[in-house]
Design an enzyme around this catalytic site. Structure first.
Site, PDB file in Angstrom:
ATOM      1  CB  SER A  15      -0.915   0.001   1.218  1.00 59.01           C
ATOM      2  OG  SER A  15      -1.754   1.124   1.215  1.00 59.01           O
ATOM      3  CB  CYS A  16       1.708   3.427  -2.682  1.00 61.77           C
ATOM      4  SG  CYS A  16       0.193   3.797  -3.606  1.00 61.77           S
TER       5      CYS A  16
END
Length: 434
Positions: free
Chosen positions: A83-84
């Site tokens: 997850s960025c």
């Protein structure tokens, strides 16, 4: 080498990266995804693909290997993009202080315990400059304490490099723009490819360019993706009346700066007094350029993606075309979820180029690299990393608290408290071999 190399896909989402790897000749044998609507998308398109619907921190590698029909240390690839959001340049950028930022450690755990022949990890470019701990902009500068080492820009990346070295793989990284590989979208991502056996890895060379050189093609335009595309009642987000009011005045390829000066302040509200380009505000796309990086919400105030000539945001299917999903790919869930799934995906053209780079290294017969090395061959990236600031400050007019010292003196005070070895040790290890 097997006819099709198996891939364990982590953080699979709508399978954009997976489709690219499949186009390069790989076979996804397991998807791990916790979002219920993304899982429904996977099952709608790959009904026979084993899927583990769970948070990665709750899944053992033994379960993954069993579901995939693989053994630790085998000839397969682990791929994914943790997850960025916590590394993005938008928002609070809590980085490793955000539980999502720590998901890369679970990616590392899976690699460490399954020992694939190669791994592929991608993330936003902001990972390079993220801090472990976020200090709000209005609490930096004269009148405030010096930054701690963990608050300095780039501190999170030093931790990531340390973790990668600990895997004892040879790892190459670079920042790549999807537009350079035929995608009708300018989207920069940081890419890491690791080899368990020390096979030398060369990140793919651009096949397209804004100003093409020999053997390159020109960037693909938005028109090439959606110019002739039409779908009756194509679902999509809507604009509110105030958005329509201003977008009517903005030409193709423009944004809020093209509004009459008297309307700019009202249109932006509080953001008018902030700083930075704010290029996403009331943005209308250009037919003859690639799309900007697709956000997860095309009608939000700061991430507007208005059609070049029509008064509406890009539709879900147009989003999918820009990300190069097949036209028959089905997306499940609410409209907002579909935008999120597509916006978070890796364009399949970039995924295919990365797959070809892995294949090239897989088949390499000589030139082994030292294990435990993390390096980039991009000299310009090395220079930019070496010269980047360790913090960003609000302009003086926006600072709520002033001390007797100016910002330069505050910087010097902070620098005196920082050890060069602490600041640059991991980065030096990265750049020595570059």
């Amino acid at each position: 080498m097997p006819k099709k190399i198996p891939v364990i896909s982590l953080f699979s989402g709508a399978m954009g990266l997976d489709l690219g790897l499949e186009a390069a000749g790989f076979e996804v044998v397991l998807a791990v995804e916790c979002d219920e609507q993304a899982v429904a998308t996977i099952k709608a398109n790959r009904p026979s693909l084993p899927v583990i619907k769970s948070k990665i921190e709750d899944v053992s590698t033994a379960e993954m290997l069993k579901k995939a029909g693989l053994k630790a240390g085998g000839a397969f690839v682990v791929s994914g993009g943790p997850s960025c959001q916590s590394f993005s340049t938008a928002g609070a950028r809590r980085s490793l202080g955000d539980p999502r930022g720590g998901l890369f450690r679970h990616f590392m755990r899976v690699v460490e315990e399954t020992r694939p022949k190669f791994f592929l990890m991608e993330n936003v470019k902001g990972m390079l400059s993220a801090a472990i701990k976020h200090r709000p902009l209005n609490e930096r500068g004269p009148g405030f304490p010096p930054l701690e080492a963990e608050e300095e820009l780039g501190s999170a990346f030093r931790v990531i490099v340390t973790e990668l070295r600990r895997l004892n793989y040879y790892t190459a990284f670079d920042v790549l723009n999807a537009a350079d590989f035929g995608t009708p979208q300018s989207r920069e991502r940081i890419i890491f490819i690791g080899s368990r056996d020390g096979k030398r890895i060369t990140l793919p060379k651009p096949t397209h360019a804004e100003h093409p050189k020999k053997h390159q093609k020109k960037w693909a335009s938005l028109r090439s993706a959606i110019g002739r595309f039409s779908e009756i009642d194509s679902p999509g987000a809507k604009l509110i009346a105030s958005q329509e009011k201003y977008l009517k005045m903005i030409p193709e390829g423009g944004n809020w700066r093209d509004l009459p000066e008297a309307d700019q302040k009202e249109a932006l509200g509080g953001a008018y007094h902030s700083w930075g380009g704010r290029s996403g505000f009331f943005r209308r796309l250009s037919w003859d350029k690639p799309s900007p990086a697709l956000p997860t919400t095309p009608n939000a105030k700061a991430t507007m993606l208005c059609h070049p000539t029509e008064l509406r945001p890009l539709s879900v299917r147009e989003y999918a075309r820009i990300q190069q999903f097949p036209d028959d790919w089905k997306f499940s869930g609410s409209i907002s979820s579909q935008y999120r799934q597509i916006g978070n995906a890796v364009p399949t053209g970039l995924g295919q180029a990365l797959g070809m780079a892995i294949l090239d290294a897989w088949n390499r017969r000589n030139g082994l690299a030292q294990l435990g090395t993390v390096e980039t061959h991009n000299e310009d990236l090395v220079r930019r990393m070496a010269s980047r600031p360790v913090t960003m400050l609000n302009p003086p007019s926006m600072r709520k608290k002033n001390g007797n010292e100016n910002s330069t003196e505050w910087d010097q005070s902070r620098l005196k408290k920082r050890s060069d070895s602490t600041q640059y040790s991991a980065t030096t290890q990265v750049t020595k071999a570059a």
